[in-house]
Design an enzyme around this catalytic site. Structure first.
Site, PDB file in Angstrom:
ATOM      1  N   TRP A 353     -21.175 -12.719  -7.568  1.00 50.39           N
ATOM      2  CA  TRP A 353     -22.378 -12.847  -6.949  1.00 50.39           C
ATOM      3  C   TRP A 353     -22.852 -11.603  -6.288  1.00 50.39           C
ATOM      4  O   TRP A 353     -23.795 -11.421  -5.484  1.00 50.39           O
ATOM      5  CB  TRP A 353     -23.002 -13.994  -6.721  1.00 50.39           C
ATOM      6  CG  TRP A 353     -22.582 -15.104  -7.617  1.00 50.39           C
ATOM      7  CD1 TRP A 353     -23.782 -15.757  -8.476  1.00 50.39           C
ATOM      8  CD2 TRP A 353     -21.260 -16.027  -7.556  1.00 50.39           C
ATOM      9  NE1 TRP A 353     -23.053 -16.630  -9.233  1.00 50.39           N
ATOM     10  CE2 TRP A 353     -21.861 -16.812  -8.711  1.00 50.39           C
ATOM     11  CE3 TRP A 353     -20.361 -15.958  -7.118  1.00 50.39           C
ATOM     12  CZ2 TRP A 353     -20.886 -17.791  -9.239  1.00 50.39           C
ATOM     13  CZ3 TRP A 353     -19.239 -16.845  -7.753  1.00 50.39           C
ATOM     14  CH2 TRP A 353     -19.682 -17.984  -8.764  1.00 50.39           C
ATOM     15  N   ASP A 354     -21.918 -10.853  -5.687  1.00 52.84           N
ATOM     16  CA  ASP A 354     -21.919  -9.644  -4.996  1.00 52.84           C
ATOM     17  C   ASP A 354     -22.178 -10.195  -3.430  1.00 52.84           C
ATOM     18  O   ASP A 354     -23.087  -9.654  -2.535  1.00 52.84           O
ATOM     19  CB  ASP A 354     -23.054  -8.813  -5.222  1.00 52.84           C
ATOM     20  CG  ASP A 354     -23.041  -7.445  -4.223  1.00 52.84           C
ATOM     21  OD1 ASP A 354     -22.166  -7.160  -3.715  1.00 52.84           O
ATOM     22  OD2 ASP A 354     -23.967  -6.597  -4.199  1.00 52.84           O
ATOM     23  N   TYR A 355     -21.586 -11.342  -3.161  1.00 61.57           N
ATOM     24  CA  TYR A 355     -21.761 -12.323  -2.040  1.00 61.57           C
ATOM     25  C   TYR A 355     -20.566 -11.546  -0.712  1.00 61.57           C
ATOM     26  O   TYR A 355     -20.221 -12.397  -0.140  1.00 61.57           O
ATOM     27  CB  TYR A 355     -21.501 -13.499  -2.082  1.00 61.57           C
ATOM     28  CG  TYR A 355     -22.638 -14.363  -2.503  1.00 61.57           C
ATOM     29  CD1 TYR A 355     -23.870 -14.008  -2.316  1.00 61.57           C
ATOM     30  CD2 TYR A 355     -22.547 -15.359  -3.218  1.00 61.57           C
ATOM     31  CE1 TYR A 355     -25.101 -14.523  -2.850  1.00 61.57           C
ATOM     32  CE2 TYR A 355     -23.749 -16.213  -3.691  1.00 61.57           C
ATOM     33  CZ  TYR A 355     -25.040 -15.833  -3.446  1.00 61.57           C
ATOM     34  OH  TYR A 355     -26.037 -16.408  -3.796  1.00 61.57           O
ATOM     35  N   ASP A 356     -20.498 -10.239  -0.758  1.00 68.93           N
ATOM     36  CA  ASP A 356     -19.738  -9.551   0.178  1.00 68.93           C
ATOM     37  C   ASP A 356     -20.046  -9.856   1.439  1.00 68.93           C
ATOM     38  O   ASP A 356     -21.269 -10.235   1.848  1.00 68.93           O
ATOM     39  CB  ASP A 356     -19.768  -7.889  -0.165  1.00 68.93           C
ATOM     40  CG  ASP A 356     -20.783  -7.294  -0.103  1.00 68.93           C
ATOM     41  OD1 ASP A 356     -22.055  -8.132  -0.205  1.00 68.93           O
ATOM     42  OD2 ASP A 356     -20.992  -6.088  -0.414  1.00 68.93           O
TER      43      ASP A 356
END
Length: 698
Positions: A353-356
């Site tokens: 989810w590109d929850y970096d």
């Protein structure tokens, strides 16, 4: 143990100098002496004992304010009772504005440091500047001549770091030095007093970070955050442009000597147990998670805390290695002297989810009951969860739960983790969306958004990526908390967190369709970026990213904008700011941040002063006077908020977007508050080059 590759790196620093860009200085700064070769011997570890850190006091010596990154100042001259008398003390302009191919790619995000009587900062393209902290008069500037071609997603330089070398004489050049990372992947060190390059650092004041990365593709590998310095070691990661290819530059984290610039160690997660440079002809492990944001140092423990992102292909994970899955989207504590990992805490398992982790973590003494505290680290996340961890071990000090994560509709259900961790102590995340949350300026566009909601794949939080139809990601990749981080009033025991509350509307693109659309990674684009609809890198991240090497490219509609009106499909507010009790995790107040004055349908500003809550980018500063100063929102307002009530008690209209972290400092007994009004292309605020300071009248 001595690193056998130090000697080779010292030679490499010298031989690489011919490929490094030339410097440009102001006429007032004479050229530095030729640089001696860095010491080939490994530094004596005994010389790297914990060193006293400067107190914040009247200064702002770290990007996060103090060594703990609290963004809190003990200054209390400006209060709720007199803040309405604030006036501009000076306006300084950096002169760094986009030209040519840089148009549409500027988002400076600059936060100066205040050291003694001067402010030191970097501009969007890494020009180092010193100005008088009381008057704004320029002292010196140093231009490293960064090319437009090097701009990755944005021309950004959030800040610099300052280091005083205890072993150098007080009158030595670069006794105190300003160190920055650049978007063309260099470390640069200049003298704090003069702006001259530090002749003892690397080659004439610079170190080439492309060494060991591989083919030099401008814009693919860049440093946008200030380096972190702990026990005399400069620690830096880098931004690797998202969504391009599995075979992307490495996310390696490296440590360099703060005086000589000599390579000390590398944490390459794909080579566990190895901390030197890669063998000749090889690179650091490609495509691994990177740290693009700001780390935090603990001088006492000798640790550096890294908020890590996920792998180079954000939205597909079946091709990732076990090591990538182990370390991605985690806070990782490294030994600052060796680069060895000591512990990690993962906030998302198998992140697609590109929850970096974009926020800098904050060090604090966390209350554990009966008047006792323990050294802790506060970690905000993009999905809104806030964790408190033991600083030495990474063990949670607040409750962490588990939630079931759906796999229906996924293109890779066997890859996904069936559960995900979540903070039971505090989260900024709101309830899952329902159809009645769809919104519009008219019944027609509200109906359109409701239809799109029904068509999309959505099963709540952690809805997995899908290719047969759009899926709703909520929260979107802009948070929760992002790089602006949180502020902590350590005296009152209050956390102040601003946040975004908008979804993304995404779809995985099958490879055949991506090829038909001409989606190509940055290393396959011709000079100038022509060819393929993703050539315009000024748009939203994830909008037509090729993800080469994976079966799918990705389309992200950031903020889920209505195709007709251009406003989000969900009802406002789209962003807010919240005060949280540090002792209990309870919300003290929560209010929208941002007005409708610059927002409206079809891109037409409504000019209405209604507080609707806009998307925001950048953080706050909290003062002992009981005020929270923040810009961040898209309405170009710089505001002061009463920390006790959440009421806005003062505001000023900025000449450009205020997507930066403010600071507060003191000169000659007078408190100042400062913000960089430099704008942000993605947030669609006007671009500028303004550094604006405020103070009370005499």
């Amino acid at each position: 143990m001595q690193n056998p590759l130090i000697s080779a790196s010292a030679i490499a620093i010298l031989t690489a100098s011919a490929a490094l860009p030339a410097f440009s200085q102001s006429p007032a700064a004479p050229a530095a002496d030729p640089a001696p070769a860095p010491d080939a011997a490994a530094p004596n570890q005994a010389d790297r004992a914990p060193r006293p850190q400067p107190e914040i006091g009247a200064d702002w010596p770290f990007w996060g304010g103090d060594a703990q990154a609290t963004r809190f100042t003990p200054l209390d001259q400006i209060t709720r009772d007199n803040v309405d008398r604030l006036e501009r003390a000076f306006v300084y302009r950096t002169g760094d504005m986009p030209t040519g191919s840089a148009e549409g790619k500027y988002a400076a995000e600059t936060t100066p440091l205040k050291i003694g009587g001067q402010l030191v900062m970097c501009s969007a393209k890494n020009i180092l500047i010193s100005i008088d902290a009381a008057t704004g008069e320029e002292n010196w500037r140093f231009d490293p001549q960064v090319s437009n071609d090097a701009i990755p997603y944005s021309a950004s330089c959030r800040g610099v770091s300052v280091y005083t070398a205890p072993e150098l004489p007080d009158d030595a050049q670069c006794k105190t030095r300003v160190i920055e990372g650049t978007i063309d992947a260099r470390l640069i060190a200049v003298d704090l007093r003069t702006g001259q390059p530090c002749g003892d650092f690397g080659q004439n004041g610079q170190v080439d970070l492309w060494e060991g990365i591989g083919e030099k593709v401008p814009g693919w590998y860049a440093v946008t955050a200030p380096p972190t310095i702990v026990r005399g070691v400069v620690v830096t990661g880098a931004q690797v442009k998202d969504g391009q290819a599995e075979d992307a530059p490495s996310g390696v984290i490296r440590g360099y000597d703060a005086v000589t610039g000599a390579f000390l160690w590398a944490w390459d997660l794909g080579r566990p147990g190895e901390y030197g440079q890669p063998p000749a002809g090889e690179t650091y492990t490609r495509g691994t998670p990177n740290m693009w944001t700001t780390a935090t140092a603990d001088e006492d423990l000798g640790l550096v805390y890294l908020p890590m992102g996920n792998s180079s292909v954000d939205y597909y994970g079946s091709n990732r290695s076990d090591l990538e899955n182990q370390w991605a989207t985690s806070l990782v504590a490294l030994d600052a002297l060796t680069g060895e990992p000591r512990w990690s805490f993962q906030t998302v398992r198998k992140d697609v989810w590109d929850y970096d982790l974009g926020s800098q973590a904050t060090l604090l003494d966390f209350p554990t009951g009966e008047g006792q505290t323990t050294p802790a680290i506060l970690l905000p996340s993009k999905q809104g969860d806030i964790y408190i961890l033991d600083r030495a071990t990474g063990e949670p000090l607040t409750s962490v739960g588990e939630i079931a994560a759906p796999d229906t509709g996924s293109v890779e259900p066997d890859f996904l983790s069936p559960t995900q961790p979540t903070s039971e102590w505090h989260t900024l995340r709101k309830d899952n969306l329902v159809e009645k949350d769809m919104w519009g300026f008219t019944p027609i566009d509200q109906l359109w958004c409701r239809i799109q909601f029904r068509r999309a794949h959505y099963v709540g939080f952690y809805t997995p990526p899908s290719a047969d139809r759009r899926w709703i990601q909520y929260p979107g990749y802009n948070g929760g908390s992002d790089w602006g981080s949180v502020a902590v009033d350590t005296r009152r025991g209050i956390i102040v967190a601003n946040y975004n509350d908008v979804p993304n509307y995404n779809r995985l693109i099958p490879r055949e369709e991506a090829d038909e659309r001409g989606l190509r990674p940055i290393n396959e684009l011709p000079p100038g970026g022509e060819g393929g609809e993703n050539a315009d890198v000024g748009g939203a991240e994830g909008a037509g990213d090729p993800q080469a090497g994976a079966p799918y490219a990705i389309d992200v509609n950031a903020g889920w904008r209505n195709d007709v009106t251009g406003v989000p499909c969900t009802r406002p507010p789209y962003g807010g700011i919240r005060a949280i009790d540090l002792n209990t995790g309870e919300t003290l107040w929560d209010t929208p941040i941002g007005t409708a004055r610059r927002n409206g349908p079809f891109g037409i500003p409504s000019m209405l002063p209604i507080k609707i809550g806009t998307p925001n980018n950048g953080g706050s500063v909290v003062t002992a006077g009981g005020l929270v100063f923040i810009a961040a929102a898209t309405d170009n307002l710089f505001r002061a908020i009463d920390i006790e009530t959440g009421e806005t008690v003062w505001q000023d209209v900025l000449p450009a977007g205020g997507q930066a972290n403010p600071i507060s400092y003191e000169v000659d007994g007078r408190q100042y508050v400062l913000i960089a009004a430099t704008g942000h292309h993605f947030m669609e605020t006007p671009i500028g080059d303004y550094i604006i300071a405020y103070r009370l009248p005499e």
